[in-house]
Motif scaffolding. Structure first.
Motif, PDB file in Angstrom:
ATOM      1  N   CYS A   6       0.837  -1.199   0.000  1.00 19.17           N
ATOM      2  CA  CYS A   6       0.000   0.000   0.000  1.00 19.17           C
ATOM      3  C   CYS A   6       0.876   1.255   0.000  1.00 19.17           C
ATOM      4  O   CYS A   6       1.901   1.311   0.674  1.00 19.17           O
ATOM      5  CB  CYS A   6      -0.913  -0.012   1.223  1.00 19.17           C
ATOM      6  SG  CYS A   6      -1.899   1.477   1.380  1.00 19.17           S
ATOM      7  N   CYS A   8      -0.458   4.485   0.501  1.00 21.17           N
ATOM      8  CA  CYS A   8      -1.139   5.639   1.093  1.00 21.17           C
ATOM      9  C   CYS A   8      -0.144   6.380   1.998  1.00 21.17           C
ATOM     10  O   CYS A   8       0.898   5.825   2.361  1.00 21.17           O
ATOM     11  CB  CYS A   8      -2.381   5.205   1.874  1.00 21.17           C
ATOM     12  SG  CYS A   8      -2.049   4.571   3.514  1.00 21.17           S
ATOM     13  N   CYS A  11       0.938   4.628   5.247  1.00 19.56           N
ATOM     14  CA  CYS A  11       1.841   3.494   5.036  1.00 19.56           C
ATOM     15  C   CYS A  11       3.229   3.991   4.624  1.00 19.56           C
ATOM     16  O   CYS A  11       4.234   3.463   5.105  1.00 19.56           O
ATOM     17  CB  CYS A  11       1.281   2.549   3.981  1.00 19.56           C
ATOM     18  SG  CYS A  11      -0.107   1.593   4.599  1.00 19.56           S
TER      19      CYS A  11
HETATM   20 ZN   LIG Z   1      -1.893   2.232   3.465  1.00 21.33          ZN
END
Ligand SMILES: [Zn+2]
Length: 151
Positions: A6, A8, A11
């Motif tokens: 991930c 994002c 993260c």
């Molecule tokens: Zn994430």
């Protein structure tokens, strides 16, 4: 197809912090100390907040004439948080007990060197060569020995 990690922002912040902690604390001993300090600071802060909220709650019980609009934290909010903090403090206490067991382990310099070597592979310096060279130039004064060696 392998699943992509991930990306994002939470993260990404985690990956960065994760790698930084490997890079800056590359030995078993350093990780022990880092995690001990981290658990202790977490405990210190949570304990202090617990004390503070308990004090505030008992003060309110003594001064029943405080009007609701004068409280920026509600009684129920304090009571709920104290309950949560009680579990958190118990968990932190358990983690501390486990950390103490991990602290009993000590490795030889040879094994610690292995830790360093692998840490370097896992989380190499984030600065690329160009940045490193640029950085070195910024830190140089015209008459520093480094400069003479280059010329
Ligand atoms: Zn994430």
């Amino acid at each position: 197809m392998a699943e992509e990690p991930c990306q994002c922002s939470d993260c990404q912040r985690f990956y960065k912090e994760h790698d930084r902690l490997i890079r800056e604390f590359p030995t078993f001993k350093q990780q022990q100390e880092l995690n001990w300090a981290s658990i202790q600071s977490f405990r210190t802060l949570c304990n202090k907040i617990t004390e503070e909220l308990q004090r505030e709650l008992s003060e309110r019980q003594l001064n029943e004439d405080i009007r609701p609009e004068e409280k920026h934290i509600s009684d129920i909010e304090i009571t709920d948080s104290l309950e949560e903090l009680e579990s958190v403090n118990a968990y932190l206490y358990s983690i501390e007990a486990l950390m103490e067991r991990i602290f009993d382990t000590k490795f030889s310099n040879n094994i610690e060197s292995k830790f360093k070597e692998i840490a370097n592979e896992l989380a190499p310096d984030p600065l690329n060569m160009d940045r490193l060279i640029l950085n070195r130039l910024f830190h140089q004064t015209p008459d520093s020995p480094d400069r003479k060696n280059i010329n």
